[in-house]
Design a protein around this motif. Structure first.
Motif, short mmCIF file in Angstrom:
data_model
loop_
_atom_site.label_atom_id
_atom_site.label_comp_id
_atom_site.label_asym_id
_atom_site.label_seq_id
_atom_site.Cartn_x
_atom_site.Cartn_y
_atom_site.Cartn_z
N SER A 189 -74.82 -65.41 -104.32
CA SER A 189 -75.92 -64.77 -104.69
C SER A 189 -76.92 -64.34 -103.34
CB SER A 189 -77.01 -66.16 -104.85
OG SER A 189 -76.58 -66.56 -106.12
N TYR A 190 -77.63 -63.29 -103.52
CA TYR A 190 -78.57 -62.83 -102.43
C TYR A 190 -79.75 -63.21 -102.75
CZ TYR A 190 -79.82 -58.93 -105.55
OH TYR A 190 -80.44 -58.05 -106.46
N TRP A 191 -80.64 -63.10 -101.60
CA TRP A 191 -82.17 -63.05 -101.71
C TRP A 191 -82.73 -62.00 -100.95
CZ3 TRP A 191 -78.76 -67.06 -101.60
CH2 TRP A 191 -79.02 -68.08 -102.70
N LEU A 192 -83.60 -61.30 -101.41
CA LEU A 192 -84.13 -60.01 -100.85
C LEU A 192 -85.63 -60.01 -100.69
CD1 LEU A 192 -83.64 -57.17 -99.92
CD2 LEU A 192 -83.75 -56.54 -102.24
N ARG A 193 -86.13 -59.64 -99.52
CA ARG A 193 -87.66 -59.44 -99.45
C ARG A 193 -88.12 -58.18 -98.76
NH1 ARG A 193 -91.77 -63.88 -96.84
NH2 ARG A 193 -93.65 -62.78 -97.63
#
Length: 192
Positions: free
Chosen positions: A111-115
């Protein structure tokens, strides 16, 4: 005909005792012709690149990012840092003018988390189909491991070899030093 092209260039300067040499890419690099590379050279470059990636599974580097949306005539350039623990996780933070964090990307466990620019965190799967926004999944996949099984040699430019591999969104180009496989620059191209 390419209707939409999004290019992201990542210049990686690995921490070493001597300053790293940075490759300069001319526009003609987009071509993927392999007429000037012998199959023996191509195989040797790919194996050296694979070995170098495995040997440097944990690394940190300074990153320069340039994102261009040619269909809209927009671009974004910034600098930051990346930390990678292949093949499990990576974290990239890019600062824009004034030191504001423009991109914060974390990838692990598929998974990835992007801000982006202080907005809310966005979550996605690394294998999600490409969207129309920031190519977070493709960027994370590229750093977590180049697709050496499908890599082909494109050309040799001075002291660097240029290799290409397909991605779900287009293709990735990586420069390596042919004598040891050390990665120097990665470019990712997408289009339809």
């Amino acid at each position: 005909m390419i209707r939409r092209t999004l290019c992201a260039a990542f210049a990686l300067s690995f921490v070493t005792c001597s300053p790293a040499v940075r490759a300069v890419f001319p526009p003609a690099l987009v071509t993927t012709t392999t007429g000037t590379v012998s199959p023996e050279d191509a195989h040797a470059w790919i194996e050296r690149g694979r070995a170098y990636e495995q040997a440097t599974g944990n690394f940190s580097a300074v990153v320069g990012v340039s994102v261009r949306d040619l269909s809209r005539g927009q671009s974004f350039e910034a600098r930051g840092a990346i930390a990678v623990h292949r093949p499990d996780a990576m974290r990239m933070q890019i600062s824009a003018a004034g030191g504001v964090t423009a991109v914060d990307l974390l990838a692990r466990d598929g998974s990835y988390w992007l801000r982006l620019a202080g907005r809310d965190w966005v979550h996605g799967r690394l294998d999600d189909p490409p969207g129309n926004g920031f190519p977070a999944g493709a960027l994370a996949r590229s750093f977590l491991g180049f697709d050496w099984d499908h890599a082909t040699a494109v050309t040799r430019m001075g002291s660097f070899a240029v290799l290409s591999a397909p991605t779900a969104e287009g293709h990735a180009l990586v420069t390596i030093e042919p004598h040891d496989g050390a990665t120097r620059e990665l470019r990712w191209f997408a289009g339809d």
